[in-house]
Design a protein around this motif. Structure first.
Motif, mmCIF file in Angstrom:
data_model
loop_
_atom_site.group_PDB
_atom_site.id
_atom_site.type_symbol
_atom_site.label_atom_id
_atom_site.label_comp_id
_atom_site.label_asym_id
_atom_site.label_seq_id
_atom_site.Cartn_x
_atom_site.Cartn_y
_atom_site.Cartn_z
ATOM 1 N N GLU A 54 20.022 -15.842 4.318
ATOM 2 C CA GLU A 54 20.889 -17.017 4.210
ATOM 3 C C GLU A 54 20.110 -18.307 3.958
ATOM 4 O OE1 GLU A 54 23.476 -17.388 7.529
ATOM 5 O OE2 GLU A 54 24.908 -15.887 6.799
ATOM 6 N N SER A 55 18.869 -18.354 4.438
ATOM 7 C CA SER A 55 18.067 -19.559 4.261
ATOM 8 C C SER A 55 17.083 -19.438 3.097
ATOM 9 C CB SER A 55 17.279 -19.862 5.549
ATOM 10 O OG SER A 55 16.434 -18.776 5.884
ATOM 11 N N HIS A 56 17.168 -18.340 2.347
ATOM 12 C CA HIS A 56 16.273 -18.131 1.214
ATOM 13 C C HIS A 56 16.919 -18.718 -0.032
ATOM 14 C CE1 HIS A 56 13.847 -16.142 -1.854
ATOM 15 N NE2 HIS A 56 12.968 -15.837 -0.911
ATOM 16 N N GLU A 57 16.291 -19.769 -0.580
ATOM 17 C CA GLU A 57 16.912 -20.533 -1.672
ATOM 18 C C GLU A 57 17.215 -19.672 -2.893
ATOM 19 O OE1 GLU A 57 15.826 -24.396 -4.512
ATOM 20 O OE2 GLU A 57 14.680 -23.995 -2.692
ATOM 21 N N SER A 58 16.259 -18.851 -3.331
ATOM 22 C CA SER A 58 16.457 -18.043 -4.531
ATOM 23 C C SER A 58 17.537 -16.989 -4.316
ATOM 24 C CB SER A 58 15.139 -17.372 -4.934
ATOM 25 O OG SER A 58 15.333 -16.530 -6.046
ATOM 26 N N ALA A 59 17.539 -16.360 -3.130
ATOM 27 C CA ALA A 59 18.538 -15.330 -2.851
ATOM 28 C C ALA A 59 19.948 -15.905 -2.851
ATOM 29 C CB ALA A 59 18.231 -14.657 -1.508
ATOM 30 N N VAL A 60 20.106 -17.080 -2.263
ATOM 31 C CA VAL A 60 21.432 -17.713 -2.215
ATOM 32 C C VAL A 60 21.861 -18.168 -3.606
ATOM 33 C CG1 VAL A 60 22.738 -19.684 -1.313
ATOM 34 C CG2 VAL A 60 21.193 -18.410 0.196
ATOM 35 N N ALA A 61 20.914 -18.739 -4.360
ATOM 36 C CA ALA A 61 21.261 -19.284 -5.675
ATOM 37 C C ALA A 61 21.483 -18.200 -6.717
ATOM 38 C CB ALA A 61 20.167 -20.236 -6.138
ATOM 39 N N ASN A 62 20.639 -17.150 -6.695
ATOM 40 C CA ASN A 62 20.650 -16.165 -7.780
ATOM 41 C C ASN A 62 21.163 -14.789 -7.381
ATOM 42 O OD1 ASN A 62 19.381 -18.142 -9.419
ATOM 43 N ND2 ASN A 62 17.387 -17.537 -8.627
ATOM 44 N N GLY A 63 21.077 -14.454 -6.106
ATOM 45 C CA GLY A 63 21.549 -13.152 -5.654
ATOM 46 C C GLY A 63 20.425 -12.244 -5.200
ATOM 47 N N VAL A 64 20.810 -11.031 -4.814
ATOM 48 C CA VAL A 64 19.886 -10.041 -4.267
ATOM 49 C C VAL A 64 20.104 -8.719 -4.988
ATOM 50 C CG1 VAL A 64 19.216 -8.754 -2.185
ATOM 51 C CG2 VAL A 64 19.891 -11.167 -2.007
ATOM 52 N N VAL A 65 19.019 -8.004 -5.263
ATOM 53 C CA VAL A 65 19.109 -6.659 -5.813
ATOM 54 C C VAL A 65 18.329 -5.732 -4.888
ATOM 55 C CG1 VAL A 65 17.158 -7.136 -7.379
ATOM 56 C CG2 VAL A 65 18.649 -5.163 -7.788
ATOM 57 N N VAL A 66 18.931 -4.611 -4.528
ATOM 58 C CA VAL A 66 18.284 -3.642 -3.645
ATOM 59 C C VAL A 66 18.369 -2.253 -4.271
ATOM 60 C CG1 VAL A 66 18.831 -4.991 -1.578
ATOM 61 C CG2 VAL A 66 20.367 -3.141 -2.288
ATOM 62 N N VAL A 67 17.359 -1.445 -4.001
ATOM 63 C CA VAL A 67 17.376 -0.042 -4.399
ATOM 64 C C VAL A 67 17.676 0.802 -3.166
ATOM 65 C CG1 VAL A 67 15.963 1.911 -5.137
ATOM 66 C CG2 VAL A 67 15.864 -0.236 -6.389
#
Length: 291
Positions: free
Chosen positions: A51-64
């Motif tokens: 939640e506090s990670h700027e790139s993750a909040v702005a662009n999203g997350v990808v997981v395998v």
């Protein structure tokens, strides 16, 4: 809907050897926060943690998520259904390939199948395909990587999930040709045709960041504004092309003889003009302190 600050989550799953790691790298280059081989049960905790990670909040997350996570079959379907309800943008991408293609890839890498050394490669593939069938049925998109090179695979990925909204970063570097062209240059511009402040005793020890050096170049080269306008037009045309092929950043290098005066000045001018066009720019003056 929208319980998480992270609005976009792409779950990549599928057959071993089908290209999951390659897809992870492609989307990471587009600005998504990437995590490989995460247990399904930890997905909500991961989203909370980011939640506090700027790139993750702005662009999203990808997981395998794949058969290396042994609880995949037991909890994936229910967890995916829950996240689909709670997130604004949640998708599952299943990567597949023909049995022959997967066997060839395993043989090429000389790796055992992750389901165990007691199985032949083909036996492992057949067993894995049966185990993953419920997950495949749940997927929002199935991508077959059979016969694709990296460029073709990247195109399939972008067709499958749509274009990513992450901004392309532009790195502008000045350098001196006598010190060598930067090896990671994507595009090189030679500005040695500009008048050289080095031959002006009062400017020799200054740099292209100094206003009087920039004024000298402008006064001595009456077509400087035309040159910068044409170069800017070219870069504004080229930069989106690099993004289209999946690059996360593009490195544009500007070279003069020593990398202290002319190339630095041009980088400084381009930086301001590109920023005015809303392009994210990072500046590096590699040889500015060299003699």
């Amino acid at each position: 809907m929208g319980n998480y600050k992270v609005k976009k989550l792409v779950v990549v799953t599928g057959m071993s050897g089908s290209g999951k790691s390659s897809m992870l790298n492609i989307l990471e280059d587009q600005g998504l926060f990437a995590v490989d081989n995460i247990p399904v049960a930890l997905l909500p905790q991961l989203l909370d943690l980011l939640e506090s990670h700027e790139s993750a909040v702005a662009n999203g997350v990808v997981v395998v998520v794949d058969v290396r996570s042994r609880e995949l079959l037991g909890g994936f379907v229910s967890m995916a259904s829950k996240l689909k309800e709670e997130m604004e943008d949640f998708s599952v991408v299943f990567l597949d390939a023909s049995d022959d293609a997967l066997v060839q890839r395993f043989n090429l890498t000389k790796r055992s199948h992750p389901l165990g050394d007691h199985l032949s490669i083909l036996e492992g593939i057949i067993k894995e395909r049966a185990l993953l069938d419920p997950v495949r049925e749940l997927a929002d998109k199935v991508i077959d990587s059979t016969g694709l090179d990296l460029k073709g695979f990247r195109t399939k990925v972008f067709e499958g999930i749509g274009s990513c909204e992450a901004k392309l970063s532009v790195i502008l570097s000045s350098f001196g040709f006598k010190h060598g062209i930067p090896h990671d240059s994507d595009y090189v511009v030679d500005v040695r045709f500009l008048p050289n402040p080095y031959y002006s005793p009062e400017l020799r020890n200054k740099t292209g960041e100094d206003g009087d050096v920039q004024t000298y170049i402008r006064d001595k080269f009456e077509d400087i504004d035309i040159f910068l306008a044409k170069l800017l037009d070219l870069l504004v045309f080229l930069i989106p092309k690099y993004k289209k092929v999946g690059k996360g950043n593009v490195h544009i290098t500007i070279g003069c003889t020593g990398g202290r005066h002319r190339s630095v000045s041009v980088v400084e001018w381009l930086k301001d003009k590109l920023k005015n066009d809303g392009i994210s720019v990072m500046v590096r003056h590699r040889d500015i302190g060299m003699s």
